[in-house]
Design an enzyme around this catalytic site. Structure first.
Site, short mmCIF file in Angstrom:
data_model
loop_
_atom_site.label_atom_id
_atom_site.label_comp_id
_atom_site.label_asym_id
_atom_site.label_seq_id
_atom_site.Cartn_x
_atom_site.Cartn_y
_atom_site.Cartn_z
CG HIS A 187 -13.07 3.40 -4.48
ND1 HIS A 187 -11.99 3.34 -3.63
CD2 HIS A 187 -14.00 2.56 -3.95
CE1 HIS A 187 -12.26 2.53 -2.62
NE2 HIS A 187 -13.47 2.04 -2.80
CG HIS B 63 -7.41 2.45 -7.32
ND1 HIS B 63 -8.70 1.97 -7.17
CD2 HIS B 63 -7.33 3.55 -6.52
CE1 HIS B 63 -9.36 2.76 -6.33
NE2 HIS B 63 -8.55 3.72 -5.92
CE1 TYR C 268 -10.88 8.79 -8.20
CE2 TYR C 268 -10.70 6.83 -6.83
CZ TYR C 268 -10.89 8.20 -6.96
OH TYR C 268 -11.09 8.98 -5.84
C1 LIG Z 1 -8.80 8.85 4.13
C2 LIG Z 1 -9.18 7.78 3.15
C3 LIG Z 1 -8.43 7.62 2.00
C4 LIG Z 1 -8.71 6.60 1.10
N1 LIG Z 1 -7.91 6.42 0.01
C5 LIG Z 1 -8.07 5.35 -0.79
C6 LIG Z 1 -7.16 5.07 -1.84
O1 LIG Z 1 -6.16 5.77 -2.05
N2 LIG Z 1 -7.40 3.97 -2.60
C7 LIG Z 1 -8.48 3.15 -2.40
O2 LIG Z 1 -8.64 2.17 -3.12
N3 LIG Z 1 -9.33 3.38 -1.38
C8 LIG Z 1 -9.15 4.43 -0.57
N4 LIG Z 1 -9.99 4.62 0.49
C9 LIG Z 1 -10.95 3.57 0.85
C10 LIG Z 1 -10.34 2.64 1.89
O3 LIG Z 1 -9.25 1.90 1.36
C11 LIG Z 1 -11.37 1.64 2.46
O4 LIG Z 1 -11.84 0.82 1.44
C12 LIG Z 1 -12.52 2.39 3.12
O5 LIG Z 1 -12.04 3.33 4.06
C13 LIG Z 1 -13.47 1.43 3.83
O6 LIG Z 1 -12.77 0.67 4.79
P1 LIG Z 1 -12.82 1.04 6.37
O7 LIG Z 1 -14.26 0.94 6.76
O8 LIG Z 1 -11.96 -0.02 7.01
O9 LIG Z 1 -12.28 2.42 6.54
C14 LIG Z 1 -9.78 5.70 1.36
C15 LIG Z 1 -10.55 5.88 2.51
C16 LIG Z 1 -10.27 6.90 3.41
C17 LIG Z 1 -11.09 7.04 4.66
#
Ligand SMILES: Cc1cc2nc3c(=O)[nH]c(=O)nc-3n(C[C@H](O)[C@H](O)[C@H](O)COP(=O)(O)O)c2cc1C
Length: 361
Positions: A175, A172, A177
Protein backbone atom coordinates in the site's frame (compact mmCIF):
# COMPACT_ATOMS: atom_id res chain seq x y z
CA UNK A 1 1.99 -21.50 14.13
CA UNK A 2 0.00 -24.18 12.36
CA UNK A 3 -2.36 -23.03 9.71
CA UNK A 4 -4.92 -25.15 8.00
CA UNK A 5 -3.98 -27.70 5.45
CA UNK A 6 -5.96 -28.44 2.35
CA UNK A 7 -9.02 -30.59 2.85
CA UNK A 8 -9.61 -29.60 6.44
CA UNK A 9 -13.19 -30.06 7.57
CA UNK A 10 -13.46 -26.47 8.79
CA UNK A 11 -12.90 -25.17 5.29
CA UNK A 12 -15.47 -22.40 5.30
CA UNK A 13 -15.00 -20.94 8.75
CA UNK A 14 -11.31 -21.10 9.48
CA UNK A 15 -10.11 -19.84 6.15
CA UNK A 16 -11.85 -16.55 6.82
CA UNK A 17 -9.27 -14.09 8.16
CA UNK A 18 -9.85 -10.61 9.59
CA UNK A 19 -7.85 -8.32 7.28
CA UNK A 20 -5.79 -5.56 8.90
CA UNK A 21 -8.06 -2.52 9.25
CA UNK A 22 -6.93 0.90 10.42
CA UNK A 23 -9.70 2.36 12.57
CA UNK A 24 -8.05 5.46 14.05
CA UNK A 25 -9.44 4.98 17.52
CA UNK A 26 -6.14 4.59 19.38
CA UNK A 27 -5.89 7.94 21.10
CA UNK A 28 -2.35 9.24 21.43
CA UNK A 29 -1.11 6.17 19.51
CA UNK A 30 -2.08 3.95 22.46
CA UNK A 31 -4.52 1.04 21.91
CA UNK A 32 -7.70 1.66 23.90
CA UNK A 33 -9.96 -0.58 26.00
CA UNK A 34 -12.76 -0.30 23.41
CA UNK A 35 -10.60 -2.41 21.07
CA UNK A 36 -11.12 -5.35 23.45
CA UNK A 37 -14.77 -5.61 22.46
CA UNK A 38 -14.15 -4.86 18.77
CA UNK A 39 -11.56 -7.60 18.30
CA UNK A 40 -13.21 -10.17 20.55
CA UNK A 41 -16.48 -9.72 18.62
CA UNK A 42 -14.56 -10.74 15.49
CA UNK A 43 -12.92 -13.81 17.03
CA UNK A 44 -13.79 -17.39 16.09
CA UNK A 45 -12.09 -20.35 17.75
CA UNK A 46 -9.09 -21.23 15.60
CA UNK A 47 -9.58 -18.26 13.27
CA UNK A 48 -6.83 -15.78 12.40
CA UNK A 49 -7.18 -12.05 13.06
CA UNK A 50 -4.68 -9.49 11.82
CA UNK A 51 -4.60 -6.34 13.91
CA UNK A 52 -4.72 -2.91 12.32
CA UNK A 53 -1.47 -1.36 11.07
CA UNK A 54 0.63 -0.57 14.14
CA UNK A 55 3.59 1.82 14.14
CA UNK A 56 7.06 0.45 14.84
CA UNK A 57 8.57 3.74 16.04
CA UNK A 58 7.91 7.42 16.59
CA UNK A 59 8.79 8.15 12.95
CA UNK A 60 6.38 5.49 11.66
CA UNK A 61 3.13 7.43 12.01
CA UNK A 62 1.20 9.31 9.34
CA UNK A 63 -2.43 9.25 10.46
CA UNK A 64 -4.18 10.44 13.62
CA UNK A 65 -4.99 7.97 16.43
CA UNK A 66 -3.30 4.90 14.98
CA UNK A 67 -1.72 2.50 17.47
CA UNK A 68 1.95 1.87 18.02
CA UNK A 69 4.02 -0.85 19.62
CA UNK A 70 7.30 0.87 20.42
CA UNK A 71 6.64 2.01 24.01
CA UNK A 72 6.04 0.05 27.21
CA UNK A 73 2.67 1.81 27.59
CA UNK A 74 1.58 0.63 24.14
CA UNK A 75 2.70 -2.95 24.83
CA UNK A 76 0.77 -2.98 28.11
CA UNK A 77 -2.30 -1.52 26.39
CA UNK A 78 -2.30 -4.29 23.77
CA UNK A 79 -2.23 -7.06 26.42
CA UNK A 80 -5.92 -7.06 27.44
CA UNK A 81 -6.94 -6.88 23.78
CA UNK A 82 -4.79 -9.88 22.86
CA UNK A 83 -5.98 -11.74 25.97
CA UNK A 84 -9.61 -11.25 24.95
CA UNK A 85 -8.95 -12.73 21.50
CA UNK A 86 -7.09 -15.67 23.03
CA UNK A 87 -9.87 -16.23 25.57
CA UNK A 88 -12.16 -17.00 22.61
CA UNK A 89 -9.57 -19.23 20.94
CA UNK A 90 -8.45 -16.83 18.20
CA UNK A 91 -5.00 -16.51 16.63
CA UNK A 92 -3.86 -12.89 16.62
CA UNK A 93 -1.10 -11.34 14.51
CA UNK A 94 -0.04 -7.71 14.80
CA UNK A 95 0.54 -5.83 11.55
CA UNK A 96 3.76 -3.85 12.02
CA UNK A 97 4.04 -0.68 9.96
CA UNK A 98 6.12 2.27 8.94
CA UNK A 99 4.44 4.85 6.69
CA UNK A 100 7.69 6.32 5.32
CA UNK A 101 6.88 9.39 3.24
CA UNK A 102 3.09 9.03 3.67
CA UNK A 103 3.31 11.44 6.57
CA UNK A 104 3.46 15.06 7.60
CA UNK A 105 5.92 16.78 9.88
CA UNK A 106 3.13 17.22 12.46
CA UNK A 107 3.22 13.44 13.00
CA UNK A 108 7.00 13.38 13.31
CA UNK A 109 9.21 13.83 16.39
CA UNK A 110 10.40 17.46 16.66
CA UNK A 111 8.50 18.31 13.46
CA UNK A 112 11.21 16.69 11.35
CA UNK A 113 10.71 15.52 7.76
CA UNK A 114 9.33 11.99 7.28
CA UNK A 115 11.86 9.41 6.11
CA UNK A 116 11.83 7.37 2.91
CA UNK A 117 14.05 5.67 0.35
CA UNK A 118 13.76 8.89 -1.64
CA UNK A 119 13.39 12.62 -1.24
CA UNK A 120 10.70 12.74 -3.93
CA UNK A 121 7.61 14.38 -2.43
CA UNK A 122 4.15 12.90 -2.54
CA UNK A 123 1.46 15.15 -4.03
CA UNK A 124 -1.59 15.85 -1.82
CA UNK A 125 -4.06 12.94 -1.93
CA UNK A 126 -7.78 12.61 -1.37
CA UNK A 127 -8.21 10.75 1.91
CA UNK A 128 -9.97 7.38 2.06
CA UNK A 129 -13.17 9.17 3.13
CA UNK A 130 -13.24 10.65 -0.38
CA UNK A 131 -13.52 14.20 0.93
CA UNK A 132 -10.50 15.45 2.86
CA UNK A 133 -7.19 16.11 1.22
CA UNK A 134 -4.08 14.83 2.97
CA UNK A 135 -0.95 16.96 2.78
CA UNK A 136 2.50 15.43 3.01
CA UNK A 137 5.83 16.91 3.98
CA UNK A 138 8.61 16.17 1.48
CA UNK A 139 10.60 13.22 2.84
CA UNK A 140 14.23 12.97 3.75
CA UNK A 141 16.14 10.22 1.97
CA UNK A 142 17.60 7.70 4.44
CA UNK A 143 21.35 7.43 4.25
CA UNK A 144 22.72 3.95 3.83
CA UNK A 145 24.04 4.03 7.42
CA UNK A 146 20.58 4.76 8.82
CA UNK A 147 18.81 1.80 7.19
CA UNK A 148 19.89 -0.76 9.82
CA UNK A 149 18.22 1.36 12.53
CA UNK A 150 14.88 1.15 10.74
CA UNK A 151 15.30 -2.60 10.26
CA UNK A 152 16.01 -2.77 13.97
CA UNK A 153 12.81 -0.84 14.74
CA UNK A 154 10.84 -3.61 12.99
CA UNK A 155 12.75 -6.23 14.97
CA UNK A 156 12.00 -4.48 18.27
CA UNK A 157 8.34 -4.01 17.32
CA UNK A 158 8.09 -7.76 16.64
CA UNK A 159 9.71 -8.51 20.00
CA UNK A 160 7.24 -6.16 21.68
CA UNK A 161 4.32 -7.78 19.86
CA UNK A 162 5.31 -11.15 21.27
CA UNK A 163 5.67 -9.59 24.71
CA UNK A 164 2.15 -8.18 24.33
CA UNK A 165 0.96 -11.76 23.71
CA UNK A 166 0.44 -11.69 19.94
CA UNK A 167 0.95 -15.03 18.18
CA UNK A 168 2.99 -13.36 15.50
CA UNK A 169 3.44 -10.32 13.30
CA UNK A 170 2.51 -9.40 9.76
CA UNK A 171 5.12 -7.13 8.22
CA UNK A 172 3.27 -4.41 6.32
CA UNK A 173 5.00 -4.40 2.94
CA UNK A 174 1.98 -3.10 1.02
CA UNK A 175 0.00 0.00 0.00
CA UNK A 176 2.71 2.54 -0.69
CA UNK A 177 4.23 2.61 2.81
CA UNK A 178 7.93 2.49 3.63
CA UNK A 179 8.77 -1.09 2.61
CA UNK A 180 6.70 -0.74 -0.56
CA UNK A 181 8.42 2.59 -1.28
CA UNK A 182 11.73 0.74 -1.40
CA UNK A 183 10.33 -2.05 -3.59
CA UNK A 184 8.58 0.05 -6.25
CA UNK A 185 10.52 1.67 -9.08
CA UNK A 186 8.11 4.61 -9.31
CA UNK A 187 9.39 5.72 -5.90
CA UNK A 188 12.83 4.22 -5.37
CA UNK A 189 15.45 6.32 -7.17
CA UNK A 190 18.46 5.21 -5.13
CA UNK A 191 21.76 4.46 -6.78
CA UNK A 192 23.25 2.48 -3.86
CA UNK A 193 22.60 -1.23 -3.23
CA UNK A 194 19.04 -0.49 -2.06
CA UNK A 195 18.00 0.82 -5.50
CA UNK A 196 18.01 -0.16 -9.16
CA UNK A 197 17.65 -3.93 -9.66
CA UNK A 198 14.77 -5.95 -8.22
CA UNK A 199 17.20 -7.60 -5.85
CA UNK A 200 18.39 -4.22 -4.60
CA UNK A 201 14.91 -2.71 -4.22
CA UNK A 202 13.73 -5.77 -2.27
CA UNK A 203 16.83 -5.80 -0.03
CA UNK A 204 15.21 -3.64 2.66
CA UNK A 205 12.16 -5.96 2.81
CA UNK A 206 14.43 -9.00 3.02
CA UNK A 207 16.53 -7.48 5.78
CA UNK A 208 13.40 -6.77 7.81
CA UNK A 209 12.01 -10.28 7.28
CA UNK A 210 15.35 -11.78 8.28
CA UNK A 211 15.71 -9.61 11.40
CA UNK A 212 12.14 -10.34 12.51
CA UNK A 213 12.50 -14.08 11.80
CA UNK A 214 15.72 -14.18 13.83
CA UNK A 215 14.02 -12.38 16.69
CA UNK A 216 10.71 -14.25 17.02
CA UNK A 217 10.95 -17.33 14.76
CA UNK A 218 9.79 -17.87 11.18
CA UNK A 219 6.54 -19.56 12.19
CA UNK A 220 5.40 -16.30 13.79
CA UNK A 221 6.06 -14.11 10.78
CA UNK A 222 3.85 -13.17 7.84
CA UNK A 223 4.22 -10.42 5.27
CA UNK A 224 1.68 -8.42 3.28
CA UNK A 225 2.52 -7.26 -0.23
CA UNK A 226 0.60 -5.39 -2.93
CA UNK A 227 2.84 -5.52 -6.01
CA UNK A 228 0.03 -4.41 -8.33
CA UNK A 229 -1.23 -1.48 -6.30
CA UNK A 230 -0.11 1.99 -7.24
CA UNK A 231 -1.69 4.19 -4.63
CA UNK A 232 0.36 6.78 -2.80
CA UNK A 233 2.24 7.14 -6.10
CA UNK A 234 3.88 3.81 -5.38
CA UNK A 235 3.50 1.82 -8.58
CA UNK A 236 5.93 -0.49 -10.31
CA UNK A 237 6.70 -0.81 -14.01
CA UNK A 238 6.64 -4.62 -13.78
CA UNK A 239 4.43 -5.68 -10.86
CA UNK A 240 4.23 -9.35 -11.95
CA UNK A 241 8.01 -9.66 -11.87
CA UNK A 242 8.16 -7.94 -8.49
CA UNK A 243 5.43 -10.15 -6.98
CA UNK A 244 7.02 -13.29 -8.34
CA UNK A 245 10.49 -12.32 -7.19
CA UNK A 246 9.23 -11.69 -3.66
CA UNK A 247 7.17 -14.91 -3.56
CA UNK A 248 10.17 -16.96 -4.64
CA UNK A 249 12.76 -15.23 -2.52
CA UNK A 250 10.64 -15.40 0.64
CA UNK A 251 10.75 -19.19 0.49
CA UNK A 252 14.19 -19.28 2.07
CA UNK A 253 12.88 -17.90 5.37
CA UNK A 254 10.10 -20.48 5.88
CA UNK A 255 7.70 -17.84 7.20
CA UNK A 256 4.14 -18.59 8.36
CA UNK A 257 2.45 -16.96 5.40
CA UNK A 258 2.62 -14.63 2.45
CA UNK A 259 -0.40 -12.33 2.13
CA UNK A 260 -1.01 -10.63 -1.22
CA UNK A 261 -3.53 -8.02 -2.22
CA UNK A 262 -5.40 -8.77 -5.44
CA UNK A 263 -4.47 -6.73 -8.53
CA UNK A 264 -8.14 -5.78 -8.87
CA UNK A 265 -7.86 -3.47 -5.83
CA UNK A 266 -7.35 -0.18 -7.59
CA UNK A 267 -7.40 1.73 -4.32
CA UNK A 268 -7.59 0.48 -0.73
CA UNK A 269 -11.37 0.22 -1.08
CA UNK A 270 -12.24 0.07 -4.77
CA UNK A 271 -12.40 -3.04 -6.93
CA UNK A 272 -12.00 -3.06 -10.73
CA UNK A 273 -11.89 -5.94 -13.16
CA UNK A 274 -8.40 -6.72 -14.43
CA UNK A 275 -6.63 -9.53 -16.28
CA UNK A 276 -3.72 -9.97 -13.85
CA UNK A 277 -3.73 -12.75 -11.27
CA UNK A 278 -1.87 -13.87 -8.17
CA UNK A 279 -1.75 -17.50 -9.32
CA UNK A 280 1.93 -17.39 -10.38
CA UNK A 281 2.87 -16.03 -6.94
CA UNK A 282 0.68 -18.58 -5.19
CA UNK A 283 2.52 -21.32 -7.10
CA UNK A 284 5.95 -19.84 -6.44
CA UNK A 285 5.47 -19.43 -2.69
CA UNK A 286 5.88 -22.76 -0.89
CA UNK A 287 4.07 -21.85 2.34
CA UNK A 288 0.59 -20.68 3.31
CA UNK A 289 -0.72 -18.15 0.82
CA UNK A 290 -3.34 -15.60 1.80
CA UNK A 291 -5.24 -13.37 -0.60
CA UNK A 292 -7.32 -10.24 0.02
CA UNK A 293 -9.22 -7.66 -1.90
CA UNK A 294 -12.84 -7.56 -2.96
CA UNK A 295 -13.72 -11.09 -1.83
CA UNK A 296 -17.21 -12.22 -0.89
CA UNK A 297 -18.38 -15.61 0.33
CA UNK A 298 -18.69 -17.10 -3.14
CA UNK A 299 -15.42 -16.10 -4.72
CA UNK A 300 -13.49 -16.57 -1.45
CA UNK A 301 -14.64 -20.18 -1.27
CA UNK A 302 -13.91 -20.59 -4.97
CA UNK A 303 -10.36 -19.33 -4.51
CA UNK A 304 -9.79 -21.96 -1.82
CA UNK A 305 -11.49 -24.79 -3.72
CA UNK A 306 -9.50 -23.98 -6.85
CA UNK A 307 -6.33 -23.91 -4.74
CA UNK A 308 -5.56 -20.28 -5.54
CA UNK A 309 -5.28 -19.53 -1.82
CA UNK A 310 -5.12 -21.22 1.58
CA UNK A 311 -6.64 -18.29 3.45
CA UNK A 312 -8.82 -15.36 2.42
CA UNK A 313 -8.73 -12.08 4.33
CA UNK A 314 -11.88 -10.00 4.42
CA UNK A 315 -11.75 -6.29 5.19
CA UNK A 316 -14.93 -4.31 4.79
CA UNK A 317 -17.30 -7.27 5.16
CA UNK A 318 -15.64 -8.30 8.44
CA UNK A 319 -15.63 -4.70 9.63
CA UNK A 320 -19.42 -4.61 9.27
CA UNK A 321 -20.13 -8.21 10.29
CA UNK A 322 -18.54 -9.19 13.59
CA UNK A 323 -19.77 -12.76 13.08
CA UNK A 324 -18.73 -13.01 9.43
CA UNK A 325 -17.46 -16.63 9.59
CA UNK A 326 -20.75 -17.78 11.09
CA UNK A 327 -22.75 -15.86 8.49
CA UNK A 328 -20.66 -17.44 5.75
CA UNK A 329 -21.23 -20.87 7.25
CA UNK A 330 -25.00 -20.34 7.23
CA UNK A 331 -24.95 -18.31 4.00
CA UNK A 332 -26.85 -15.68 5.99
CA UNK A 333 -27.43 -12.09 4.85
CA UNK A 334 -24.75 -9.52 5.64
CA UNK A 335 -24.80 -6.06 7.26
CA UNK A 336 -23.73 -3.28 4.92
CA UNK A 337 -20.64 -1.32 5.85
CA UNK A 338 -20.79 2.42 6.39
CA UNK A 339 -17.76 4.15 4.89
CA UNK A 340 -18.49 7.35 6.82
CA UNK A 341 -17.59 5.69 10.12
CA UNK A 342 -14.49 3.76 8.98
CA UNK A 343 -12.03 6.30 10.34
CA UNK A 344 -13.93 8.35 12.93
CA UNK A 345 -12.57 8.33 16.47
CA UNK A 346 -15.83 7.25 18.15
CA UNK A 347 -15.19 4.29 20.49
CA UNK A 348 -18.50 2.62 19.62
CA UNK A 349 -20.19 4.01 16.51
CA UNK A 350 -19.22 2.18 13.32
CA UNK A 351 -16.87 0.10 15.45
CA UNK A 352 -18.45 -2.29 17.93
CA UNK A 353 -22.11 -1.53 17.17
CA UNK A 354 -22.58 -3.59 14.00
CA UNK A 355 -25.24 -6.19 14.90
CA UNK A 356 -24.72 -9.93 15.20
CA UNK A 357 -26.95 -12.26 13.25
CA UNK A 358 -29.40 -12.90 16.11
CA UNK A 359 -30.22 -9.23 16.46
CA UNK A 360 -30.33 -8.32 12.77
CA UNK A 361 -33.87 -9.35 11.89
C1 LIG B 1 -11.19 0.99 6.86
C2 LIG B 1 -10.03 0.30 6.20
C3 LIG B 1 -8.81 0.27 6.85
C4 LIG B 1 -7.73 -0.41 6.29
N1 LIG B 1 -6.55 -0.50 6.97
C5 LIG B 1 -5.55 -1.28 6.53
C6 LIG B 1 -4.38 -1.50 7.31
O1 LIG B 1 -4.25 -1.00 8.43
N2 LIG B 1 -3.42 -2.29 6.78
C7 LIG B 1 -3.54 -2.87 5.54
O2 LIG B 1 -2.63 -3.58 5.11
N3 LIG B 1 -4.65 -2.70 4.81
C8 LIG B 1 -5.66 -1.95 5.27
N4 LIG B 1 -6.81 -1.84 4.55
C9 LIG B 1 -7.02 -2.70 3.37
C10 LIG B 1 -7.76 -3.98 3.78
O3 LIG B 1 -6.97 -4.79 4.64
C11 LIG B 1 -8.18 -4.82 2.56
O4 LIG B 1 -7.05 -5.24 1.86
C12 LIG B 1 -9.10 -4.01 1.66
O5 LIG B 1 -10.18 -3.47 2.38
C13 LIG B 1 -9.67 -4.88 0.54
O6 LIG B 1 -10.35 -5.99 1.07
P1 LIG B 1 -11.97 -6.02 1.17
O7 LIG B 1 -12.47 -5.88 -0.23
O8 LIG B 1 -12.27 -7.36 1.78
O9 LIG B 1 -12.40 -4.87 2.04
C14 LIG B 1 -7.88 -1.09 5.05
C15 LIG B 1 -9.11 -1.02 4.39
C16 LIG B 1 -10.18 -0.34 4.94
C17 LIG B 1 -11.50 -0.33 4.23
Amino acid sequence: MHFLRQGSIETVILRVVLAPLTRQRSYGNVPQPHAILYYSQRTTKGGLLIAEATGVSDTAQGYPQTPGIWTKEQVEAWKPIVNAVHAKGGIFFCQIWHVGRVSHKDFQPNGQAPISCTDKPLTPQIRANGVDVAQFTPPRRLTIDEIPQIVNDFRLAAKNAIEAGFDGVEIHGAHGYLIDQFMKDQVNDRTDHYGGSLENRCRFAHEIVEAVVNEIGADRVGIRLSPFASYMESGDSNPSALGLYMAESLNKYGIAYCHMVEPRMKTVGEKVECPESLVPMRKAFKGTFMVAGGYDRGDGNKAVVEDRADLVAYGRLFLANPDLPRRFELDAPLNKYNRDTFYISDPVVGYSDYPFLETTA
